[in-house]
Design a protein around this motif. Structure first.
Motif, short mmCIF file in Angstrom:
data_model
loop_
_atom_site.label_atom_id
_atom_site.label_comp_id
_atom_site.label_asym_id
_atom_site.label_seq_id
_atom_site.Cartn_x
_atom_site.Cartn_y
_atom_site.Cartn_z
N ASP A 81 -13.87 7.18 10.46
CA ASP A 81 -13.61 6.60 9.17
C ASP A 81 -11.93 6.35 9.70
OD1 ASP A 81 -12.71 6.13 6.92
OD2 ASP A 81 -13.22 8.00 6.01
N GLU A 82 -11.60 4.99 10.07
CA GLU A 82 -10.17 4.71 10.24
C GLU A 82 -9.52 4.80 9.28
OE1 GLU A 82 -7.91 0.90 12.26
OE2 GLU A 82 -10.06 1.03 12.62
N ASP A 83 -9.89 4.43 7.88
CA ASP A 83 -9.20 4.34 6.65
C ASP A 83 -8.56 5.74 6.50
OD1 ASP A 83 -9.29 1.79 6.43
OD2 ASP A 83 -10.67 1.85 4.84
N SER A 84 -9.36 6.65 6.52
CA SER A 84 -8.99 8.21 5.98
C SER A 84 -8.16 8.67 7.30
CB SER A 84 -10.36 9.14 6.11
OG SER A 84 -10.97 8.65 5.04
N TYR A 85 -8.44 8.24 8.51
CA TYR A 85 -7.75 8.81 9.76
C TYR A 85 -6.12 8.21 9.29
CZ TYR A 85 -5.32 8.43 14.10
OH TYR A 85 -4.30 8.49 15.14
N ARG A 86 -5.92 6.85 9.12
CA ARG A 86 -4.80 6.30 8.84
C ARG A 86 -4.03 7.32 7.76
NH1 ARG A 86 -3.42 3.81 12.98
NH2 ARG A 86 -4.86 2.03 13.94
N TRP A 87 -4.80 7.17 6.64
CA TRP A 87 -4.11 8.08 5.43
C TRP A 87 -3.79 9.63 5.85
CZ3 TRP A 87 -2.51 7.65 0.78
CH2 TRP A 87 -2.35 8.73 0.08
N TRP A 88 -4.49 10.26 6.47
CA TRP A 88 -4.05 11.54 6.85
C TRP A 88 -3.22 11.56 7.99
CZ3 TRP A 88 -4.75 15.16 3.45
CH2 TRP A 88 -5.85 15.16 2.70
N LEU A 89 -2.97 10.61 9.02
CA LEU A 89 -1.99 10.60 9.76
C LEU A 89 -0.70 10.17 9.19
CD1 LEU A 89 -1.08 10.30 12.79
CD2 LEU A 89 -1.64 8.14 12.65
N GLY A 90 -0.39 9.39 7.96
CA GLY A 90 0.52 9.11 7.21
C GLY A 90 1.02 10.31 6.53
#
Length: 115
Positions: A81-90
């Protein structure tokens, strides 16, 4: 010989009291009622969505919030889940930039193997 204590008549007339007294500031540094908006405006109204989410996450998880966000990002990455990954990384980056860089450096080699 007895000792007597003679208190100052007034702090306004005592040079020592005047020297030790703190000066009142003309305007408080955290005053939200200036040009920024009305007094009913939320103190975090000017923050972007990611910063608000990071603050909420910090409120929920305390000092472990950055590690929790990192773990959530890793979990989302493993799930694809790339969107969730980028969200949590942010969120992790907002709370602890060093930890987010470590996560990115670990995940990038894995992403090259997967892709």
């Amino acid at each position: 010989m007895p000792l007597h204590f003679a208190a100052a008549r007034s702090t306004a007339h005592s040079p020592i009291a005047r020297a030790l007294a703190r000066k009142a500031h003309g305007r408080a540094a955290n005053d939200n009622s200036g040009a920024a908006g009305s007094s009913s405006q939320s103190p975090v109204a000017g923050l972007d969505h990611a910063m608000r989410a990071a603050l909420r996450h910090f409120g929920a998880h305390g000092l472990k919030a950055a590690e929790t966000a990192r773990d959530m990002a890793e979990e989302a990455f493993r799930a694809g889940d790339e969107d969730s990954y980028r969200w949590w990384l942010g969120i992790c980056r907002t709370l602890d930039a060093r930890l987010a860089r470590q996560l990115e450096s670990r995940v990038m080699p894995e992403a090259a193997l997967i892709g």
